[in-house]
Design an enzyme around this catalytic site. Structure first.
Site: not given
Length: 984
Positions: A563, A566, A640
């Site tokens: 996770d 980015e 999300d």
């Protein structure tokens, strides 16, 4: 969040307040993302400049002439490649910069156009910087993305050449042509003599060339003026009208980005001639058929943005950036598909407009065709574009997959159901959830642990108070055929005595700031460093951390979730890493941002391959951030989302967009990550999720517990039924994944992809086919909805999957189907055969040696086909022939099973798994639409492996709208053998 006033605070206090603000947003469900925290085009210097450049060109109309040309004497063609130099005129004196161009014609029929900039050696115009950043344009995106398909087609040939340009024929049967015009530079790509794609159609090409930053000497000051004016800076080699304000420095949200190389964006307009629909360029929360971006009713005012970012509670129907980026776009018109792949890892914006074109001005629009005009703008790097001329969606997908790779063949457990929340609080909690799923006979394969399992957010550790015995937990799950996934993120807590942090710093493997020191930012652990997964040494070191003796508490049934890659940096610009950070090789983060997440995903994938010598199990690694090529490494999810009907509806086009863009192993958090879904919404979401390629229920730490066993009836049973449907169809799903692995084909397929001749389906993105199974699914995504309208794209017969009702359908019309809360609208298209395993089990591992059921849906022509691919589901032994791949065919009065690849199965040396599969058979065959001539039959003949046996047949007459069907029981034909069933 960081604002102007925060510049007065110490860096650490500013970082703390940024972290606090982000955490407040994260921990308050219902607080949607603040769009102002992310740039619009006008706030991104290079996007604003290039949009203004385009506006100027459009305003000038026919008077505009792009300042880019190819001198004919600098052009040549040899061995399948066109080489030339584009000269860009940069001032009124006629000075130019040189832009080398190569057009490569590949054996696949793909063309590649690459434009670079010749490095300028004159010391007077050397780029002045102190950061240590590389001076040339970033040229390593290919290294991370391209895995094949670059062989040049030496059969390509010149069809015409002159002073004004050159025409080159290439591709299958030389049916493709590239018409390169020298002044102004443009390329038109044709198929069978018809123009399909044009580069620089509107003259918007713009490569911001390198230039020095020249400081203007201080002017002489009159007495009394000292100190009143600051030193001015001057840029040479540019028209005075250009906006220079963001060339060397740019500020947003209190963060300043230094730009030591100055302006270096690349932009090109690409027109799809005669195409009204374009698709792709994920990840965005909008419709599959992309919208126009220059305003107007129903359109966007902003370009689509590709800049991977941590966007919690993202808004819908928006071109706003999300977590991943695949700069691959396809265009569709009746019976024709083309596409382009813009290979650039920097921040990218894409404008889309549509224009009617009519050859005859008196036609008043009659016969006019629509051109889709796109404008691609990237901050840095090469201009590197691949062109695909189809003509079918399958051709485009296959050619793209040849370049970037196909979906990794997953472990079978990973296409089952995953149970997750942030967070299961202890190993006892995990065991109790597992027990209760069994108590209520709810199948699942994987339970997940979010960041709270760690010791104070230190990855590769366990919270010793709450997870006292992780090995016991892993063994408990393993006894039930289940797996554990733990989260590992790229930010490493900056804490002394933490071995991972100490090693990261001592080995020099962290991302650096612009000054060459380890970058320090804030994420879940607080002060953190980030592994630089571009560095081969970092990948090698990262791999050691996953060894069982290093990551204690993990077992062979432990897998990984990446996770925040980015990367997410809570106190960074736009919640990510500063662009002037430095990576391995001296590249600035601005050059590599969109591929950063993939490099971390890759490092973890490689680590999972080497956990234990000789283990050789397929990795499973979920990623949030991705780029073209990430499909080779695992699965992704859409981040999300919220527990709302609107987010449920948006999930379908988002997942379809992933599939057609080469990354089909995708899903959305079932139930919604933020918030608490009402029971109807949760039930409908599980019904939709049962048809996501990646199927995971997930919830925020503040959301109520919502495991399926907690729900009251009838909702528990409704969700359990959806899960059991998924598990019964796992053989069909696994076969679809096999095809994705072989040729890149989508796992769930939009209508334009399956029916490229049916224009009425081109903008439909709320229904889909599952692989090549013939299953047509339309999830219910609206509250209190008890019917759905399904678009029928062909003249074939359609049956209800569950009750065999034969629907009266018309091509190009909608069919209204009942959809009570306990029902999923699923049709089966005539002419298909679907493999299932019908014995309810609690995990996929416990189904491995169950017998099969074949569902045969007879088509209008009286025939049907289908297939099954199966292997051991976890190892790489399939690469050595250890698999079963069957083709089933009903033709006339005979149903047969043969090897789908024409292999002589007796020649395959059988390993342990193949030998065990000798005990697995086809147990039952259901034939929907069985002819009335079978009505009096009581048995059929099965011939297999030299033996003939008679087995019972039960015939059920058509009634109440239901089609006639027949059931053949106790078939007992070995699944891996040739066999026939005769109905004569």
């Amino acid at each position: 969040m960081a604002g102007a006033g925060m510049s007065q605070l110490s860096p650490r206090w500013a970082a703390f307040l940024c972290l606090f603000a982000v955490l407040c947003s994260l921990f308050m469900p219902g607080v949607a993302v603040k769009e102002n925290d992310f740039k619009k085009c006008d706030q991104s210097g290079f996007c604003k400049r290039n949009r203004a450049y385009a506006d100027n060109a459009v305003a000038l109309g026919s008077e505009w002439k792009a300042p880019y040309k190819i001198p004919s004497e600098l052009a040549s063609f040899k061995d399948g490649q066109f080489h030339a130099t584009i000269l860009k005129t940069i001032d009124e004196q006629g000075n130019t910069v040189q832009l080398p161009i190569t057009v490569s014609f590949l054996k696949s029929g793909t063309a590649r156009v690459t434009v670079d900039e010749k490095k300028r050696q004159d010391k007077d115009i050397e780029i002045r910087h102190n950061s240590g950043a590389r001076k040339e344009r970033y040229n390593e995106a290919e290294k991370w993305t391209i895995v094949g398909g670059l062989d040049v087609d030496t059969d390509a040939k010149i069809s015409h050449e002159g002073e004004t340009g050159i025409k080159i024929q290439y591709g299958p049967n030389l049916a493709f042509e590239a018409d390169i015009t020298y002044e102004p530079y443009s390329i038109e790509f044709k198929r069978d003599g018809v123009s399909q794609i044009r580069f620089n159609d509107r003259g918007l090409i713009n490569m911001e060339h390198w230039r020095p930053k020249i400081e203007k000497p201080e002017p002489e000051k009159k007495e009394g003026e000292e100190g009143q004016e600051e030193k001015k800076e001057e840029i040479i080699d540019v028209p005075p009208s250009e906006d220079e304000g963001t060339w060397w420095e740019e500020t947003f949200g209190g963060n300043t980005d230094s730009k030591p190389r100055g302006p270096e964006s690349v932009a090109l307009d690409i027109t799809f001639l005669g195409y009204e629909h374009v698709y792709g360029i994920p990840e965005h929360a909008g419709p599959l058929s992309l919208k126009e971006t220059r305003g107007g009713e129903g359109n966007y005012a902003e370009p689509y943005r590709l800049y991977n970012a941590d966007v919690f509670e993202y808004i819908l129907d928006s071109p706003m950036t999300l977590y991943g980026a695949i700069p691959f776009m396809q265009a569709q018109r009746k019976d024709s598909t083309v596409g382009v792949f813009w290979l650039n890892a920097a921040e990218t914006w894409i404008d889309i407009t549509k224009a009617k074109e009519s050859k005859n001005p008196l036609a008043l629009g009659i016969g006019a065709k629509t051109n889709t005009q796109t404008h691609w703008i990237s901050e840095s790097g090469l201009m590197d574009v691949f062109v695909f001329l189809g003509p079918t969606p399958r051709d485009i997908t296959k050619s793209y997959a040849e370049l970037t790779g196909t979906t990794a063949l997953p472990q079978e457990f990973s296409i089952g159901y995953h149970q997750c929340r942030w967070n299961y609080v202890s190993d006892d909690d995990v065991k109790e959830v597992d027990r209760k799923m069994d108590r209520y006979h709810i199948p699942y394969d994987v339970i997940w642990l979010d960041i709270e399992y760690t010791d104070d957010k230190k990855y590769f550790t366990w919270d010793n108070d709450m997870f006292k015995d992780p090995i016991s937990m892993g063994k408990h799950l393993d006894q039930h055929g289940r797996k554990l996934v733990t989260i590992i993120d790229p930010h490493i807590k900056n804490a002394g005595g933490y071995h991972v942090s100490d090693e990261l710093k001592s080995k020099g493997l962290a991302v650096k700031n612009k000054d060459g020191n380890d970058f320090d930012g804030w994420c879940w652990p607080g002060s953190s460093h980030w592994i630089d997964a571009f560095n081969p040494a970092a990948i090698k070191w990262w791999s050691t951390l996953f060894n069982y003796d290093k990551f204690k508490g993990t077992m062979e049934n432990t897998f990984i979730w990446n996770d925040m890659n980015e990367p997410s940096v809570f106190n960074g610009p736009e919640v990510t890493m500063p662009k002037d950070n430095l990576h391995h090789g001296g590249w600035e983060h601005r050059d590599v941002h969109n591929v950063n997440g993939m490099t971390f995903h890759n490092a973890t994938y490689e680590a999972m391959l080497s956990r234990k010598k000789g283990e050789l199990k397929r990795p499973f690694v979920l990623t949030r951030s991705f780029f073209a090529g990430s499909q080779r490494l695992g699965a992704m999810w859409t981040g999300d989302n919220q527990a709302s009907w609107e987010h449920l509806g948006a999930s379908v086009p988002m997942i379809l967009a992933q599939g057609i863009s080469g990354f089909p192993f995708s899903g959305a958090d079932v139930g919604g990550f933020f918030g608490n879904p009402e029971l109807e919404l949760q039930s409908r979401w599980y019904q939709a999720g049962a048809f996501y390629p990646f199927f995971r229920g997930h919830a925020h730490i503040d959301a109520r517990r919502r495991e399926p066993f907690l729900l009251a009836e009838p909702y528990r049973s409704i969700i359990t039924s959806a899960l059991r449907l998924r598990y019964s169809l796992l053989p069909a799903w696994y076969t679809a994944f096999y095809h994705a692995n072989q040729d890149g084909s989508p796992i769930i397929r939009p209508l334009y992809w399956t029916h490229p001749s049916e224009e009425g389906g081109f903008d439909i993105d709320d229904q889909f086919f599952v692989g090549s199974t013939g299953l047509l699914v339309k999830p219910v995504v609206e509250k209190d909805k008890r019917t759905v309208d399904i678009y029928i794209p062909d003249d074939e017969v359609y049956y209800d999957y569950f009750n065999y009702k034969k629907h009266a359908t018309t091509k190009g019309k909608y069919l209204t189907v009942d959809a009570p809360l306990e029902s999923i609208p699923v049709l089966i298209r005539g002419g298909h055969i679907i493999p299932r395993r019908d014995t309810p089990r609690r995990s996929s591992q416990l189904m491995k040696f169950d017998d099969y059921t074949l569902v045969v849906a007879i088509g209008k022509n009286g025939q049907a086909e289908g297939e099954l691919y199966v292997d051991d589901g976890d190892s790489f032994d399939y690469e050595n022939g250890q698999y079963i791949h069957r083709k089933f065919k009903l033709e006339g009065s005979t149903l047969s099973s043969t090897d789908a690849e024409g292999r002589d199965i007796k020649s395959v040396k059988e390993g342990k798994w193949l030998k065990l599969m000798h005990g697995v058979s086809v147990d039952r065959i259901i034939v929907i639409g069985a002819p009335s001539s079978w009505a009096n039959k009581k048995e059929v003949e099965v011939e297999s492996e030299g033996k003939k046996t008679s087995v019972p047949l039960e015939y059920h007459n058509a009634e109440g709208g239901r089609a006639a069907y027949a059931t053949i029981r106790r078939v007992a034909a070995r699944i891996g053998a040739d066999w026939t069933v005769s109905f004569a």
